[in-house]
Motif scaffolding. Structure first.
Motif, PDB file in Angstrom:
ATOM      1  N   UNK C 651       0.836  -1.204   0.000  1.00  0.00           N
ATOM      2  CA  UNK C 651       0.000   0.000   0.000  1.00  0.00           C
ATOM      3  C   UNK C 651       0.871   1.255   0.000  1.00  0.00           C
ATOM      4  N   UNK C 652       0.549   2.169  -0.917  1.00  0.00           N
ATOM      5  CA  UNK C 652       1.272   3.437  -1.013  1.00  0.00           C
ATOM      6  C   UNK C 652       0.419   4.544  -0.434  1.00  0.00           C
ATOM      7  N   UNK C 653       1.034   5.358   0.401  1.00  0.00           N
ATOM      8  CA  UNK C 653       0.342   6.557   0.871  1.00  0.00           C
ATOM      9  C   UNK C 653       1.105   7.767   0.359  1.00  0.00           C
ATOM     10  N   UNK C 654       0.385   8.674  -0.301  1.00  0.00           N
ATOM     11  CA  UNK C 654       1.010   9.930  -0.711  1.00  0.00           C
ATOM     12  C   UNK C 654       1.012  10.815   0.524  1.00  0.00           C
ATOM     13  N   UNK C 655       2.188  11.027   1.100  1.00  0.00           N
ATOM     14  CA  UNK C 655       2.225  11.747   2.375  1.00  0.00           C
ATOM     15  C   UNK C 655       2.450  13.238   2.188  1.00  0.00           C
ATOM     16  N   UNK C 656       3.039  13.602   1.056  1.00  0.00           N
ATOM     17  CA  UNK C 656       3.253  15.022   0.811  1.00  0.00           C
ATOM     18  C   UNK C 656       3.314  15.252  -0.684  1.00  0.00           C
ATOM     19  N   UNK C 657       2.652  16.303  -1.126  1.00  0.00           N
ATOM     20  CA  UNK C 657       2.704  16.601  -2.558  1.00  0.00           C
ATOM     21  C   UNK C 657       2.830  18.103  -2.727  1.00  0.00           C
ATOM     22  N   UNK C 658       3.909  18.494  -3.411  1.00  0.00           N
ATOM     23  CA  UNK C 658       4.205  19.914  -3.570  1.00  0.00           C
ATOM     24  C   UNK C 658       4.192  20.268  -5.052  1.00  0.00           C
ATOM     25  N   UNK C 659       3.556  21.369  -5.368  1.00  0.00           N
ATOM     26  CA  UNK C 659       3.525  21.816  -6.760  1.00  0.00           C
ATOM     27  C   UNK C 659       3.914  23.279  -6.820  1.00  0.00           C
ATOM     28  N   UNK C 660       4.945  23.578  -7.615  1.00  0.00           N
ATOM     29  CA  UNK C 660       5.285  24.977  -7.889  1.00  0.00           C
ATOM     30  C   UNK C 660       5.125  25.165  -9.391  1.00  0.00           C
ATOM     31  N   UNK C 661       4.210  26.045  -9.765  1.00  0.00           N
ATOM     32  CA  UNK C 661       3.857  26.176 -11.178  1.00  0.00           C
ATOM     33  C   UNK C 661       4.111  27.573 -11.697  1.00  0.00           C
ATOM     34  N   UNK C 662       4.273  27.623 -13.007  1.00  0.00           N
ATOM     35  CA  UNK C 662       4.359  28.902 -13.716  1.00  0.00           C
ATOM     36  C   UNK C 662       3.203  28.956 -14.702  1.00  0.00           C
ATOM     37  N   UNK C 663       2.152  29.656 -14.307  1.00  0.00           N
ATOM     38  CA  UNK C 663       0.986  29.794 -15.176  1.00  0.00           C
ATOM     39  C   UNK C 663       0.929  31.181 -15.807  1.00  0.00           C
ATOM     40  N   UNK C 664       2.055  31.911 -15.757  1.00  0.00           N
ATOM     41  CA  UNK C 664       2.008  33.284 -16.247  1.00  0.00           C
ATOM     42  C   UNK C 664       1.170  34.118 -15.294  1.00  0.00           C
ATOM     43  N   UNK C 665       0.456  35.090 -15.846  1.00  0.00           N
ATOM     44  CA  UNK C 665      -0.398  35.947 -15.022  1.00  0.00           C
ATOM     45  C   UNK C 665      -1.529  35.128 -14.414  1.00  0.00           C
ATOM     46  N   UNK C 666      -1.869  35.442 -13.176  1.00  0.00           N
ATOM     47  CA  UNK C 666      -2.961  34.723 -12.505  1.00  0.00           C
ATOM     48  C   UNK C 666      -4.119  35.684 -12.250  1.00  0.00           C
ATOM     49  N   UNK C 667      -5.275  35.348 -12.753  1.00  0.00           N
ATOM     50  CA  UNK C 667      -6.451  36.220 -12.587  1.00  0.00           C
ATOM     51  C   UNK C 667      -7.032  36.062 -11.189  1.00  0.00           C
ATOM     52  N   UNK C 668      -7.158  34.793 -10.754  1.00  0.00           N
ATOM     53  CA  UNK C 668      -7.753  34.527  -9.444  1.00  0.00           C
ATOM     54  C   UNK C 668      -7.026  33.348  -8.807  1.00  0.00           C
ATOM     55  N   UNK C 669      -6.114  33.624  -7.882  1.00  0.00           N
ATOM     56  CA  UNK C 669      -5.282  32.544  -7.312  1.00  0.00           C
ATOM     57  C   UNK C 669      -6.109  31.423  -6.694  1.00  0.00           C
ATOM     58  N   UNK C 670      -7.225  31.772  -6.095  1.00  0.00           N
ATOM     59  CA  UNK C 670      -8.054  30.747  -5.453  1.00  0.00           C
ATOM     60  C   UNK C 670      -8.527  29.712  -6.481  1.00  0.00           C
ATOM     61  N   UNK C 671      -8.953  30.213  -7.625  1.00  0.00           N
ATOM     62  CA  UNK C 671      -9.465  29.307  -8.651  1.00  0.00           C
ATOM     63  C   UNK C 671      -8.328  28.522  -9.283  1.00  0.00           C
ATOM     64  N   UNK C 672      -7.190  29.165  -9.478  1.00  0.00           N
ATOM     65  CA  UNK C 672      -6.026  28.471 -10.035  1.00  0.00           C
ATOM     66  C   UNK C 672      -5.588  27.338  -9.091  1.00  0.00           C
ATOM     67  N   UNK C 673      -5.543  27.635  -7.814  1.00  0.00           N
ATOM     68  CA  UNK C 673      -5.162  26.589  -6.860  1.00  0.00           C
ATOM     69  C   UNK C 673      -6.142  25.416  -6.931  1.00  0.00           C
ATOM     70  N   UNK C 674      -7.411  25.737  -7.047  1.00  0.00           N
ATOM     71  CA  UNK C 674      -8.421  24.679  -7.148  1.00  0.00           C
ATOM     72  C   UNK C 674      -8.198  23.806  -8.360  1.00  0.00           C
ATOM     73  N   UNK C 675      -7.813  24.434  -9.482  1.00  0.00           N
ATOM     74  CA  UNK C 675      -7.526  23.663 -10.692  1.00  0.00           C
ATOM     75  C   UNK C 675      -6.330  22.739 -10.462  1.00  0.00           C
TER      76      UNK C 675
END
Ligand code: FAD
Ligand code: FES
Ligand code: FES
Lengths: 265, 166, 786
Positions: C651-675
């Protein structure tokens, strides 16, 4: 769903009458197995006899070491019952791990035991604790009740009214869930009872819940996790599907057994 | 056809329906309360969760005729008039929804879990919330913000008396 | 309050969804409504000898049963693949004929044979079961590489050997030569598992035929109602465009699966005309598994050559892509131009060559699913990098850095020119956020608990904003991929935005309003977004390929420019100032440096009263625009996954997941994070849980959630996110697109972490407990040790 007629008798005798009145009538309890099956047009009962309004089928009584659970008692009621939690914690714990909260609010112990799904949890507890299945006509020892997957000793029209458990010295249930359905791929119930150690295995067997005599003997000699190590679990007796091959299931039976022994209270 | 009477969102409703009518169909088709969604046929997705006599139940896995006399609350019934339930507010505050299809079931499940934990006195940890959501599938949000929303609503509901939630 | 670009504005659309007032297709009930159900092929391959509907027609409530030959006779056309691919020998691709209802052969379990219309849904379903289909079962083929074997069952007569095309990209000779000189070569066999998209809202259609007007209306679960209308008209001959209105109301998730126009929608429209009834069909989940286009399904042999300093010198790819029984709308482009063009990843690779053989099998059509081609490319490249680093005993992050592209624009060897990026910066951010430095300690602590802990990277780049039209046209696209917008300012200053993009979870009603709020200072509550109705919006290409931002919003920006210019003309005239001196701030048009100003609503009113307009200026304040970008946009990211494996159970457990992205300009960070949360979860689902399984006969084994494993809340952790923006120069806002990044980048990060934990790379997706347990057992067996 194919057409059917619904009945909600208020007494056991009315229920029995309603069941015998129609050829393909079926008992409806929580409906958490029967209704999905009907929705997928895999079952077509001519009549549904809902047993949830029959007073004596509901509720839990604890007297000394004896716990009697009415057949129409829900998984949530068993999981949350203080008496069960104190007397047979492994049973409350097992009930709390069935399905999801909404399923536990509706699904019943009687329905689970009567259905005897090879991947269901309760059969492991009933067999592992050597419980007694009380029906509308008789009492059946667990060892005589389960007859292979989806098959039980119940006669046509016979209704489970209660399950009676005797508290073990200690017990535990360890479940390895199917990641998709969340039923048991392997579930092992280990109990040290007055009459000796019992080990019941669900999910794994090609023919439903079974007792493992090798482990029972080993654990009777020494109730310790390591005692399981030398036991044989026959791959030939195991079920196999896309989630778990027979060798993997056989392996898991031992792992879950060891963990159950380690966790028994 | 069988006559069924239920109190749905505080209003008595009587209909003649076939015995095979599922609660989800009764709500959606008979009462036109289409907030209760149907996302699967194996009782697993939780899009259909409503409260029956105060407990979360999958409306796709209950017969309407069996619920004669029951009290049913659906997503349409959790707000007090124009004032949203704290769980609804929290889903908006924390972006706990995207396409919104799973949302009614998530909110009804969320309210149920918070009430039960409140009654039992057990702490509703992140782990507990994730475990309690076992019967609710969301394809959009990755659950992160649903968990945040329920955590937040739990705090706010902790302050309020239990009865106000239904 | 105004919520401009960059604000965490809460979503305007949430109120209806959280109160149960959303309106999805299945919630719609129209006059005169009847219900449809489909008779489906029960086996993977069959010749249909006859259909006997007499028993069904005699059942209560049944209105009609119609079949493929009748549909053909009425001139309804076959379904099309929207992108023509040319094989490397110059020959055009060969695809099988896909009739909305089977005329002669059923080619997968679920292929539609007949439509049954009845008064109720239950009656329609019961009658569909009573239709007797006389068929002869034929041999079937289900697996991609088997389809190419000598003697394999033939899915279509006109597609010999089941081979749709052999496509190539890159420079073979140069790649082979460079590979021969490489000091290290990493080779890997890669399977990209077959997935079912599983938007939670099942597909649904309500078809309404108005005989008096000879006009059709279709309510449907579509990501692109205009494209649906276009193909329904131009190719399927249902009705000319002006006689067909397509409405996509609230849509409960798409992920690609609702781009396509399926046989059911076509058949419902046609049946509505045949029966004179409105016809509604809603898929059951089981039906969705059988008929919604699946995703991915590649088998690949990849080879990567390195010099002695770890720099990539050559990359060679050989892929077989399973397209299923028929070539669906984007099926042919997904494993070619959406896949091969990303083979360079974030790396400066001097020589690349690959081929893709696409095949037919007796399975449901496979098409674009969240990411479409780019997850397949990313998974392959990022697995190669990790395995190569292990083989060369290098730090996997360091190996990546040695190969990063650092100068932009960068012309890859595989068509695309990357616009911008800073791969070092995002990897730095990810490593910091993930506390990579502390990993050895965490690993040791896990080991003490009997768990194997591993860490895996994925540094990905992808192409979004599917466009530009001329370029995609030259590569075989059947349509242009611009977007349109219209901005209507009402006399009271409130604003309506009409867009051809479609929201099915992306929050356009909020983010598109933010653009207006940012520009004119009107509150987002005063902005209404109109989309999803071909009668209201003139035309648009819809939402997929993360194109709503880079393309759809850009069109809005262009229209806003025009509105702004006109508004300034009007205000300048009234304020007796020069347009150039005007600024729009906080809902007011001001003469800079003075206290002369007009309220935004006053300008709007002036435009409509038209009492005092500059000479020659038309009244009104409404402008439209089409935007066709010059290039794709290229989001990139660095993902780091940490897992713990239970060696006893796998059994695998994903214990930590980190994402650093470059989406250019961000209109609404909350919605981008949700995506990102949602995309990463789908990626974890692909890596750990999800897979479509057919048995040898082509019966679908994973036909419900009992066997197809969807990610649940307890399968994933809370995520750690960061970002670093390098705006795209290719659109006015500098947007890059964020809808697919998570699903594209996550799978290799997860598998790289697991293989790091268990010490063997012999593992394919999904890494189920059994697969991991087997890989561990094999790695630890004496045979493997030799
Ligand atoms: C999403 C989901 C997840 C689930 N997960 C699990 C799980 O993890 N583990 C697990 O064990 N189960 C699981 N279940 C099954 C669940 O526990 C059911 O509640 C249970 O199996 C059947 O109980 P019921 O009361 O719902 O019975 P019903 O569905 O009403 O009936 C089941 C069968 O038993 C018969 N029957 C019912 N009561 C009696 C009686 N008193 N006497 C004689 N016959 C009777 C019925 O005629 C029928 O054939 C799950 C179900 C769902 C929908
Ligand atoms: S619709 Fe009820 S659980 Fe899916
Ligand atoms: S928000 Fe779309 S399924 Fe949950």
């Amino acid at each position: 769903m194919y057409p059917t007629t619904y009945h909600k008798p208020a007494s056991l005798s009315d229920a029995a009458a309603a069941l015998s009145a129609s050829d393909e009538a079926m008992v409806l309890a929580g409906g958490q197995t029967l209704l999905p099956t009907m929705k997928q047009r895999l079952a077509s009962p001519s009549a549904l006899v809902d047993i949830r309004a029959i007073p004596e089928l509901r509720g839990i009584t604890v007297s000394g070491a004896t716990v009697t659970i009415g057949a129409a008692t829900t998984h949530a009621e068993v999981a949350g019952h203080q008496g069960v939690q104190q007397t047979i914690p492994a049973l409350a714990c097992l009930a709390a791990g069935i399905g999801d909260p909404a399923v536990r609010h509706m699904g019943t112990i009687g329905g689970s035991v009567a259905n005897n799904d090879p991947a269901a949890d309760y059969p492991a507890a009933v067999l592992g604790l050597g419980a007694t299945v009380v029906t509308s006509t008789r009492e059946i020892a667990a060892d005589d009740f389960f007859e292979g997957m989806f098959a039980t000793a119940l006669e046509e029209g016979e209704i489970i009214t209660a399950i009676r458990f005797e508290a073990p010295k200690r017990a535990a249930y360890m479940k390895f869930r199917n990641p998709a359905s969340r039923y048991a791929i392997v579930g092992v119930f280990v109990a040290e009872t007055a009459a000796g150690v019992r080990v019941a295995v669900t999910g794994a067997g090609a023919d439903g819940v079974f007792r493992h005599s090798g482990m029972e003997e080993a654990l009777s000699a020494s109730f310790a996790p390591e005692a399981v190590d030398g036991c044989e679990v026959g791959e030939g007796d195991m079920a196999a599907d896309i989630h778990a091959s027979a060798p993997y299931r056989a392996h898991l039976v031992k792992v879950m057994a060891r963990r159950a022994v380690a966790g028994a209270v | 056809m069988t006559k069924v009477t239920m109190t749905v969102n505080g209003k008595a409703q009587t209909r003649d329906v076939p015995d095979t009518t599922l609660l989800s169909d009764f709500l959606r088709e008979e009462l036109r309360l289409t907030g209760t969604h149907v996302g699967c046929d194996t009782s697993q997705c939780g899009a259909c969760v409503v409260h029956v006599d105060g407990r979360a139940v999958k409306a796709c896995t209950a017969l309407a005729v069996a619920l004669d006399g029951a009290e049913v609350t659906t997503i349409e019934g959790v707000a007090q008039g124009k004032e949203l339930h704290p769980m609804q507010v929290a889903f908006n505050d924390h972006h706990g929804l995207q396409c919104g299809f799973c949302t009614p079931g998530m909110i009804m499940t969320g309210i149920d879990m918070v009430e039960r934990y409140k009654a039992s006195g057990l702490p509703l940890t992140e782990e507990a919330i994730r475990h309690e959501l076992e019967g609710n599938i969301c394809r959009c949000t990755g659950y992160h913000n649903i968990v945040r929303a329920i955590e937040d609503a739990a705090q706010k509901m902790q302050a309020a008396p239990a009865a106000a939630a239904e | 309050m105004t919520d401009g670009i960059g604000a965490r504005a809460k979503r305007k659309e949430d109120r209806r969804f959280t109160t149960g007032k959303g309106k999805y297709t299945d919630d719609i009930r129209v006059e005169n409504q009847a219900y449809a159900a489909f008779v489906r092929c029960p086996v993977a391959h069959a010749r249909i000898n006859g259909i006997d509907a007499s028993a069904a027609l005699a059942m209560e409530g049944v209105i009609a049963v119609h079949t493929g030959p009748e549909l053909k006779a009425d001139g309804i056309g076959d379904l099309i693949a929207g992108w023509a691919i040319t094989s490397k020998d110059g020959s055009p691709m060969k695809t099988g004929v896909w009739s909305p209802l089977v005329t002669e052969y059923g080619r997968y379990v679920g292929d539609a044979i007949a439509i049954v219309v009845a008064e109720t849904q239950a009656q329609a379903r019961a009658a569909a079961e009573a239709v007797e289909v006389d068929f002869e079962e034929l041999p079937a083929v289900v697996v991609a590489d088997k389809a190419l074997e000598e003697g394999a069952a033939q899915v279509h007569e006109n597609v010999p050997g089941n081979l749709i095309y052999t496509w190539e990209l890159g420079d073979e000779a140069r790649t082979d030569a460079a590979m021969a000189n490489a000091s290290h070569v990493t080779e890997l066999d890669i399977v990209n598992n077959r997935l079912s998209p599983n938007a939670m809202e099942p597909r649904s259609a309500v078809a309404v035929y108005d005989e008096a007007e000879d006009h059709y209306t279709l309510y449907t679960t579509s990501q692109n109602p205009h494209v649906a209308r276009l193909v329904l008209s131009a190719f399927y001959n249902v009705a000319p465009e002006h006689k067909l209105r397509v409405i996509a109301p609230d849509v409960g998730g798409g992920f690609g699966s609702k781009i396509y126009i399926y046989p059911e929608e076509i058949a419902c429209l046609w049946a509505s005309m045949k029966t004179g009834r409105s016809v509604k069909w809603t898929s059951e989940r089981g039906e969705a598994f059988l008929t919604d286009a699946h995703g991915r399904d590649h088998v690949t042999k990849a080879k990567m050559g390195f010099d002695n300093e770890g720099r990539i010198v050559a990359f060679h790819v050989d892929t077989i892509a399973n397209l299923g029984a028929y070539a669906s709308l984007f099926a042919t482009v997904t494993p070619t131009y959406l896949y091969g063009t990303l083979w360079s990843g974030q790396y400066d690779i001097p020589a690349i060559y690959g081929t893709v053989r696409a095949v037919h099998t007796n399975t449901v059509p496979v098409d674009a699913y969240r990411g479409a081609g780019r997850p397949e490319a990313t998974y392959m490249i990022e697995r190669m990098m990790e395995v190569a680093a292990r083989e060369m005993r290098m730090d996997p992050a360091e190996l990546r850095r040695r190969n990063f592209i650092r100068e932009f624009p960068y012309q890859t060897q595989v068509i695309l020119a990357y616009d911008s990026g800073d791969f070092d910066a995002i990897l730095d951010k990810a490593q910091k956020a993930a506390d990579v430095a502390g990993f050895p300690e965490r690993r040791a602590e896990a080991e003490a608990r009997g768990k194997l802990r591993g860490l895996g990277y994925s540094t990905f780049i992808e192409a979004c904003g599917l466009a530009p039209s001329a370029a995609v046209g030259s590569l075989g696209a059947g349509v242009g991929l611009w977007e349109s917008a219209e901005v209507r300012v009402n006399p009271v200053g409130t604003v309506e935005i009409l867009t051809g993009a479609h929201s099915h979870g992306q929050g356009h009603e909020t983010t598109f309003a933010q653009l207006v709020s940012d520009r004119f200072g009107v509150p987002i509550d005063n902005v209404q977004i109109v989309h999803g109705d071909t009668d209201k919006v003139q035309f648009g290409m819809g939402t997929y390929g993360s194109r709503s931002g880079p393309v759809g919003m850009s069109a809005v920006m262009k229209a806003l420019d025009k509105v702004e210019a006109k508004a300034k003309k009007i205000a300048a005239h009234t304020l007796e100032a020069s347009e150039d001196d005007l600024v729009i701030e906080n809902g007011e048009v001001k003469v800079a440096g003075t206290d002369r100003k007009m309220g935004w609503h006053e300008v709007a009113l002036a435009a409509y009263t038209a009492h005092n307009l500059p000479e020659g200026l038309e009244p009104g304040l409404k402008e439209g625009a089409f935007f066709d970008p010059v290039n794709f946009s290229f989001p990139s990211g660095a993902l780091i996954c940490e897992v713990e494996v239970d060696p006893e159970t796998g059994v695998t457990e994903v214990v930590q997941f980190t994402a650093a992205d470059d989406f250019g300009t961000i209109i609404n960070p909350m919605i981008v994070e949700g995506q990102v949360h949602g995309g990463v979860t789908q990626g974890i689902g692909q890596a750990l849980l999800e897979r479509v399984v057919y048995d040898e006969d082509g019966q679908l084994v994973t036909g419900s959630y009992m066997d197809y494993c969807m990610p649940r809340a307890d399968d994933v952790p809370s995520y750690v996110l960061d970002h670093h923006s390098t705006p795209s120069p290719n659109n006015p806002l500098g947007l890059k697109g964020c809808g697919e990044a998570g699903a594209i980048g996550a799978p290799p990060a997860v598998i790289n972490a697991i293989t790091d934990a268990i010490g063997t790379d012999d593992l394919q997706m999904p890494a189920t407990p059994m697969a991991v347990w087997q890989a561990l057992a094999w790695a630890r067996s004496p045979v493997a040790a030799e």
